[in-house]
Design a protein around this motif. Structure first.
Motif, PDB file in Angstrom:
ATOM      1  N   GLU A 184       0.173   2.991   2.114  1.00 18.15           N
ATOM      2  CA  GLU A 184       0.247   2.166   3.323  1.00 18.15           C
ATOM      3  C   GLU A 184       1.305   1.080   3.173  1.00 18.15           C
ATOM      4  OE1 GLU A 184      -1.387   2.899   6.130  1.00 18.15           O
ATOM      5  OE2 GLU A 184      -2.050   4.659   4.998  1.00 18.15           O
ATOM      6  N   ALA A 196      -2.476   7.273  -7.297  1.00 19.54           N
ATOM      7  CA  ALA A 196      -1.916   7.361  -5.952  1.00 19.54           C
ATOM      8  C   ALA A 196      -0.765   8.362  -5.898  1.00 19.54           C
ATOM      9  CB  ALA A 196      -1.436   5.981  -5.485  1.00 19.54           C
ATOM     10  N   SER A 248      -1.467   2.721  -3.025  1.00 15.72           N
ATOM     11  CA  SER A 248      -1.650   3.047  -1.616  1.00 15.72           C
ATOM     12  C   SER A 248      -0.313   3.469  -1.013  1.00 15.72           C
ATOM     13  CB  SER A 248      -2.184   1.826  -0.855  1.00 15.72           C
ATOM     14  OG  SER A 248      -2.161   2.060   0.537  1.00 15.72           O
TER      15      SER A 248
END
Length: 228
Positions: A37, A110, A35
Motif C-alpha cells: 500500500e 511481503a 505492505s
C-alpha cells in the motif's frame, strides 16, 4: 537470523537508471512496511525525482510491482545459486536451495507474498511476462538438481520426462511453500527453530520422492509458464 531478499544484493546502481532506482525504492518500502500500500509518488520522492517520473517507465502500479516481483525472483535465484556453488552432490544442492528458499521468504514476507501470491494474477490466470521469465530461471536451478540425480537417479531433462520432473517439483515446492507460509504466519514456530524445522521437513520429503515421484497429469503446468 534469516537473511531477507534485499536491495543490497542488487546489481550496482548507475546514475541515470531511473527504472532501477524506482524498483529499488519499491523494494525498500516493501521491506520496511511489509505492505504494497504505497504510491508511485512516494517512490518518486524516495528516488529524488519528480512525482511524474515513474510513469515514464511504468504504466501503472501493477506494472511496477511486476518488475519488483521479477527482481525478487532474480535475488532468490541468486541466493539459491550461491548456496549450491561449492556443493557437488545433487541432493545437497537441492537441500541447500530449499533452505535458501524458506529463509528468503521468512526474511521478507511481503515480497514473498507478492512473488507467489495472487496479487499479480490476471483473470486469464496469466502472470506478467517479466515475472514469468524470472521465475522460470529460478525453476531451472531446481530442475538441474533433480535431473542430475538429487532423487536417487538421473532424470534426463527432456520432453518425455517433463511430467515426472514437474511432479517432483510440485511436491518439493508444495512442502517448502507451505512451510514458509506457516512460519511467516506463526502457525509453526518458534522462529529460531526455522532451520531445524526446514531440515526435518526437507529430509522427509526427499526420502518420499526417492521412493515415489508422482507424475503430473497431462496439461498441468508447475510454475508460471513462459507462454501466457
Amino acid at each position: 537470523m534469516a537473511k531477507d531478499i534485499s536491495t543490497q544484493e542488487l546489481r550496482p546502481y548507475h546514475h541515470g537508471d531511473l527504472h532501477r532506482a524506482i524498483v529499488e525504492a519499491a523494494l525498500d518500502v516493501l521491506s520496511e512496511s511489509q505492505s504494497t500500500e504505497f504510491s508511485l509518488r512516494e517512490l518518486a520522492r524516495r528516488a529524488g525525482v519528480s512525482h511524474n517520473a515513474p510513469y515514464k517507465h511504468f504504466a501503472d502500479k501493477r506494472e511496477l510491482l511486476a518488475a519488483v516481483s521479477a527482481v525478487g525472483f532474480e535475488l532468490l535465484a541468486k541466493r539459491m545459486a550461491e548456496a549450491t556453488s561449492e556443493l557437488d552432490s545433487p541432493r545437497q544442492r537441492l537441500a541447500a536451495m530449499a533452505r535458501a528458499y524458506v529463509c528468503g521468504g521468512v526474511g521478507n514476507p511481503a515480497l514473498y507474498r507478492l512473488m507467489f501470491g495472487g496479487f499479480l494474477g490476471g483473470q486469464d490466470e496469466s502472470r506478467p511476462v517479466i515475472e514469468r521469465t524470472a521465475a522460470h530461471a529460478m525453476k531451472a536451478l531446481i530442475v538441474s538438481a533433480i535431473s542430475d540425480g538429487a532423487l536417487g537417479r538421473r532424470i534426463a531433462d527432456t520432453e518425455p520426462t517433463t511430467r515426472t520432473i514437474d511432479g517432483a517439483i510440485l511436491v518439493f515446492w508444495s512442502q517448502m511453500h507451505g512451510l514458509t507460509l506457516l512460519l511467516v504466519d506463526r502457525l509453526v514456530g518458534p522462529g529460531d527453530k526455522m532451520e531445524e524445522l526446514t531440515e526435518n521437513v526437507l529430509q522427509g520429503m526427499l526420502e518420499g520422492l526417492v521412493n515415489n515421484i508422482p507424475t503430473v497429469p497431462d496439461g498441468v503446468w508447475v510454475g508460471p509458464p513462459l507462454a501466457g
